[in-house]
Write a protein that holds these residues in place. Structure first.
Motif, short mmCIF file in Angstrom:
data_model
loop_
_atom_site.label_atom_id
_atom_site.label_comp_id
_atom_site.label_asym_id
_atom_site.label_seq_id
_atom_site.Cartn_x
_atom_site.Cartn_y
_atom_site.Cartn_z
N ASP A 17 0.79 -1.25 0.18
CA ASP A 17 0.27 0.15 0.41
C ASP A 17 0.67 1.15 0.12
O ASP A 17 0.41 2.37 0.53
CB ASP A 17 -1.30 0.15 1.55
N GLY A 18 2.08 1.32 -0.14
CA GLY A 18 3.06 2.72 -0.52
C GLY A 18 3.93 2.93 0.91
O GLY A 18 4.49 3.67 0.62
N LYS A 19 3.24 1.92 2.23
CA LYS A 19 3.61 2.71 3.04
C LYS A 19 4.65 1.86 3.39
O LYS A 19 5.50 0.93 2.95
CB LYS A 19 2.77 2.05 5.01
N SER A 20 5.85 2.95 4.36
CA SER A 20 7.26 2.59 5.23
C SER A 20 7.57 1.77 6.11
O SER A 20 6.16 1.16 6.70
CB SER A 20 8.34 3.37 4.77
N HIS A 21 8.38 1.43 6.51
CA HIS A 21 8.24 -0.04 7.55
C HIS A 21 9.89 0.76 8.46
O HIS A 21 10.88 1.00 7.70
CB HIS A 21 9.16 -1.03 7.03
N THR A 22 9.98 0.62 9.63
CA THR A 22 10.40 1.24 10.31
C THR A 22 11.47 -0.05 12.04
O THR A 22 10.77 -0.95 12.16
CB THR A 22 9.62 2.72 11.38
N GLY A 23 12.49 0.70 11.78
CA GLY A 23 13.20 -0.12 12.53
C GLY A 23 13.58 0.44 14.03
O GLY A 23 14.16 1.40 13.20
N SER A 24 13.74 0.10 14.89
CA SER A 24 14.04 0.41 16.33
C SER A 24 14.75 0.11 17.16
O SER A 24 14.83 -1.90 17.35
CB SER A 24 13.20 1.39 16.71
N LYS A 39 5.29 -1.55 10.23
CA LYS A 39 5.24 -1.27 9.14
C LYS A 39 4.61 0.24 9.63
O LYS A 39 3.21 0.44 10.76
CB LYS A 39 3.53 -1.31 8.55
N GLN A 40 5.00 1.59 9.21
CA GLN A 40 4.06 2.59 9.49
C GLN A 40 2.66 3.05 9.42
O GLN A 40 2.01 2.61 8.04
CB GLN A 40 5.40 4.13 8.87
N LYS A 41 2.42 3.94 10.06
CA LYS A 41 0.66 3.96 9.52
C LYS A 41 0.54 4.95 8.67
O LYS A 41 -0.77 5.29 9.14
CB LYS A 41 0.70 4.63 10.88
N LEU A 42 1.34 5.47 8.64
CA LEU A 42 0.50 6.50 7.44
C LEU A 42 2.10 6.33 6.20
O LEU A 42 2.51 5.73 5.88
CB LEU A 42 1.07 8.03 7.41
N VAL A 43 1.77 7.30 4.32
CA VAL A 43 2.65 6.77 3.33
C VAL A 43 2.74 8.06 3.50
O VAL A 43 2.36 9.19 3.69
CB VAL A 43 1.32 6.94 2.37
N THR A 44 4.85 8.25 3.27
CA THR A 44 5.02 9.25 3.02
C THR A 44 5.61 9.31 2.15
O THR A 44 5.51 8.74 0.95
CB THR A 44 6.45 9.06 4.08
N ARG A 45 6.54 10.78 1.64
CA ARG A 45 6.78 10.91 0.23
C ARG A 45 7.83 10.75 0.00
O ARG A 45 8.15 11.53 -1.26
CB ARG A 45 5.89 12.69 0.64
#
Length: 155
Positions: A17-24, A39-45
């Protein structure tokens, strides 16, 4: 041990769905004390925006861990926030007033910048090959995977 090192990374637009993924990944001394991969909760540009969103999502855990240790009586140094995206570091430190592509990120920027300005968090550039959070954001194979796995497990 008096310093938390926090590795923050994102993979841009890797989900269907175009969303990014975060690792911490939060470390104390030589070992990991907290990991997060989601998975990030919003689509970034852009990849830079995805990195800033990842920092915004992961920073509360790093700050909580630092404050918890302080409450236990440890004199903690500021958190070292390791990132492999120089543009994201610049935005987090100085803002993005002149860039139309990142203008909508002001709330995230102000919150992150406030923590940096107060000295709670220090952004540090980390070369991609040394970015421990990579193992939490993308599929890795061979030597890259083995090196990050061994570092993560303190082998």
């Amino acid at each position: 041990l008096d310093q938390i090192t926090w590795f923050a990374d994102s993979s841009f637009a890797v989900h269907h769905d175009g969303k990014s993924h975060t690792g911490s990944l939060i470390t104390l001394g030589q070992g990991a004390i907290c990991c997060m991969s989601r998975k990030q909760k919003l689509v970034t540009r852009s990849s830079t925006e995805a990195e800033v969103v990842g920092v915004y999502d992961g920073m509360p855990s790093a700050i909580w861990a630092n404050q918890f240790l302080q409450a236990q009586g440890y004199a903690m140094k500021p958190i070292h926030m390791m990132q492999d995206n120089l543009a994201a570091i610049q935005i987090e430190k100085h803002g993005s007033k002149s860039c139309k592509r990142t203008k909508h990120m002001n709330l995230r920027y102000f919150w992150i910048n406030d923590r940096i300005s107060q000295g709670e968090v220090v952004p540090v550039y980390c070369p991609t090959n040394d970015m421990l959070a990579d193992i939490l954001t993308k599929p890795l194979q061979g030597k890259s995977f083995e090196n990050l796995r061994d570092s993560l497990l303190n082998i």
